[in-house]
Motif scaffolding. Structure first.
Motif, PDB file in Angstrom:
ATOM      1  N   ASP A  75      69.765  65.273   3.245  1.00  0.00           N
ATOM      2  CA  ASP A  75      70.416  66.852   3.220  1.00  0.00           C
ATOM      3  C   ASP A  75      70.064  67.287   4.557  1.00  0.00           C
ATOM      4  OD1 ASP A  75      71.900  66.908  -0.471  1.00  0.00           O
ATOM      5  OD2 ASP A  75      72.580  65.919   1.289  1.00  0.00           O
ATOM      6  N   VAL A  76      71.415  68.015   5.275  1.00  0.00           N
ATOM      7  CA  VAL A  76      70.903  68.929   6.903  1.00  0.00           C
ATOM      8  C   VAL A  76      71.395  70.121   6.120  1.00  0.00           C
ATOM      9  CG1 VAL A  76      70.165  69.775   8.818  1.00  0.00           C
ATOM     10  CG2 VAL A  76      70.202  67.712   7.916  1.00  0.00           C
ATOM     11  N   LEU A  78      72.805  73.547   6.966  1.00  0.00           N
ATOM     12  CA  LEU A  78      72.713  74.162   8.647  1.00  0.00           C
ATOM     13  C   LEU A  78      72.926  75.874   7.914  1.00  0.00           C
ATOM     14  CD1 LEU A  78      75.477  72.353   9.693  1.00  0.00           C
ATOM     15  CD2 LEU A  78      73.412  72.191  10.251  1.00  0.00           C
ATOM     16  N   THR A  82      76.444  78.935  12.263  1.00  0.00           N
ATOM     17  CA  THR A  82      76.215  78.041  13.055  1.00  0.00           C
ATOM     18  C   THR A  82      77.717  77.750  13.662  1.00  0.00           C
ATOM     19  OG1 THR A  82      74.725  76.474  11.412  1.00  0.00           O
ATOM     20  CG2 THR A  82      76.097  75.476  13.635  1.00  0.00           C
ATOM     21  N   VAL A  87      77.537  72.515  16.015  1.00  0.00           N
ATOM     22  CA  VAL A  87      77.248  71.067  15.372  1.00  0.00           C
ATOM     23  C   VAL A  87      77.177  70.037  16.137  1.00  0.00           C
ATOM     24  CG1 VAL A  87      78.321  70.497  13.741  1.00  0.00           C
ATOM     25  CG2 VAL A  87      78.238  72.934  13.476  1.00  0.00           C
ATOM     26  N   LEU A 117      75.277  66.647   6.578  1.00  0.00           N
ATOM     27  CA  LEU A 117      75.084  68.350   6.969  1.00  0.00           C
ATOM     28  C   LEU A 117      76.113  68.562   5.857  1.00  0.00           C
ATOM     29  CD1 LEU A 117      76.543  68.192  10.374  1.00  0.00           C
ATOM     30  CD2 LEU A 117      74.371  67.935   9.393  1.00  0.00           C
ATOM     31  N   ALA A 132      82.500  67.121  14.048  1.00  0.00           N
ATOM     32  CA  ALA A 132      81.716  66.866  14.196  1.00  0.00           C
ATOM     33  C   ALA A 132      81.493  65.181  14.728  1.00  0.00           C
ATOM     34  CB  ALA A 132      80.797  66.831  12.593  1.00  0.00           C
TER      35      ALA A 132
END
Length: 460
Positions: A75-76, A78, A82, A87, A117, A132
């Motif tokens: 998992d990232v 953000l 953002t 992105v 994300l 994305a």
């Protein structure tokens, strides 16, 4: 410093494709709730937060995670603020930074199979997913262009390149492709392509791809993209030095960029009529190879005096440009090629050379490049060198004296009949020996994203 990962809203999965490590991305919207990834995390620095830094940081992240070999899914999180542009940059870097190409009997090394994300604002989920998805489509173009460029030339002959593109086109409704063989080229007067390909036992081809959207009307612009498809370049009779010749498997990078852009244009269902032409040939040494001093008759009748058989790219592009002018009635012509060492010396290895017949077109291309993180520098079409293109024994000569990148562009301009036209020389950025940003060693896929974005911008 390690921190747990919170609520997940949007998921981006990066998985191995079955061939050559090409990344595949699937976008879904996840349910609001706790992340199903437990444990601690890493902190990723993005400097002052420019989109380019996000792209580079994402590429570094996937490489480092792969080296760590701790898990195949992450998992990232953000930051709450953002922006969409960041992105897009992050997805480009994360998708392409871990690209690998290796022909081997060994088991593939560990790779990151998925990144999710994570955002904290449910209202931002749809925006993030759309941005994305756009970035993913562009990354696919780059990755496929890299695949084509990196394929070794004992596999990649003109027929392979053209038929591989045609097979991919069949998978996309509305995208048509035709592969014209040497008999068709002879019947239609493609003397340049036939001359360059005449030294090889593997004959030349012309790939013609056409995207005609269902919504097209009589007023729909028609863009024609032309890409150099030299599948291997020995230099011919004007043979290259042995050092570095192995890199000539990527001499069709312009054609690869055009092919990949067409697939992306169709995938995104853009409402613009687009045709792609990729003249494909091997420039080899043999008794049937063309010679310095030959005079070639191109499609449409214009003749060229050959002075250096290693300047073959402009010879095949001239045929394709003339065919576009005489047959396709384009509103805009753009050609892309690894054309001159002069441009590589002038701009280095990370910036493409841009020649354009008008300021608006040049701005459109540089803007598209900025949007997709590809750098272009406009070069002048200096009229004081235009007369040098003329030949005493033919209509034009292949390698006029003067600044090499500029005179090559002026040679090509003679085949555009005054139409709006741009020439993109990617001799420098088409290949890399090192990792930087999202780029890895080998073919870079440079220009594929710019071409796709250029066409998309015409829809706005």
């Amino acid at each position: 410093m390690r921190t747990p990962l919170p609520t997940a809203l949007v998921e981006v999965e990066v998985a191995d494709a079955p061939r050559r490590g090409v990344p595949s991305v699937v976008l879904t919207t996840a349910e609001v709730g706790k992340t199903d990834r437990d444990g601690d995390g890493w902190v990723l620095g993005v400097g002052e937060g420019e989109p380019g830094t996000w792209r580079a940081a994402a590429a570094t992240l996937v490489r480092e995670l792969a080296e760590a070999d701790a898990a195949d899914s992450y998992d990232v999180l953000l930051p709450a603020d953002t922006e969409a542009e960041r992105v897009r940059a992050f997805v480009l870097g994360a998708t392409l930074g871990g690209y690998r190409f290796k022909v081997t009997a060994e088991a593939p090394p560990p790779r990151i199979k998925s990144l999710r994300l994570v955002v904290q604002d449910p209202g931002y989920a749809d925006v993030l997913a759309a941005e994305a998805a756009h970035a993913y489509d562009l990354a696919l173009a780059t990755a496929f262009s890299r695949d084509l460029a990196n394929t070794p030339s004992n596999t990649k002959d003109p027929q392979w390149l053209a038929s591989t593109a045609a097979k991919q086109a069949k998978k996309l409704p509305g995208l048509k492709a035709a592969v014209h063989d040497e008999k068709w080229l002879t019947a239609h007067g493609f003397g340049g392509v036939l001359a360059v390909g005449g030294g090889s036992v593997r004959p030349p081809r012309l790939l013609e791809m056409s995207w005609q959207p269902p919504t097209a009307t009589g007023g729909t612009p028609h863009v024609v993209l032309v890409g150099k498809g030299i599948t291997f370049d020995t230099g011919g009779i004007s043979i290259k030095p042995a050092d570095g010749m192995h890199l000539m498997r990527t001499d069709m990078s312009g054609g690869a960029a055009v092919i990949a852009a067409m697939l992306t244009i169709a995938r995104r269902n853009l409402p613009i009529h687009v045709t792609a032409l990729v003249p494909c040939a091997e420039n080899h040494v043999s008794g049937s190879a063309y010679r310095p001093g030959d005079i070639i008759r191109h499609h449409g009748g214009t003749t060229t005096e050959v002075t250096n058989t290693d300047a073959e790219g402009r010879i095949v592009l001239a045929d394709a440009l003339a065919y576009a002018v005489n047959t396709l009635n384009p509103d805009l012509l753009v050609d892309v090629a690894t054309l001159t060492g002069a441009m590589k010396v002038t701009l280095g290895l990370r910036t493409g050379g841009l020649f354009a017949t008008d300021d608006d077109l040049a701005t459109r291309i540089t803007t598209a490049g900025q949007q997709v993180h590809e750098a272009w520098w406009r070069m002048p079409l200096l009229e004081e060198h235009a007369d040098a293109v003329k030949s005493d024994i033919a209509d034009v000569r292949q390698c006029p004296p003067g600044p090499g990148g500029i005179t090559a562009a002026l040679f090509l301009r003679t085949f555009t009949a005054g139409l709006p036209w741009a020439h993109l020389d990617i001799a420098g950025p088409a290949r890399s020996e090192t990792n930087y940003n999202e780029v890895v060693p080998g073919g870079t896929g440079f220009a594929a994203r710019t071409l796709a974005q250029l066409v998309e911008n015409y829809t706005r």
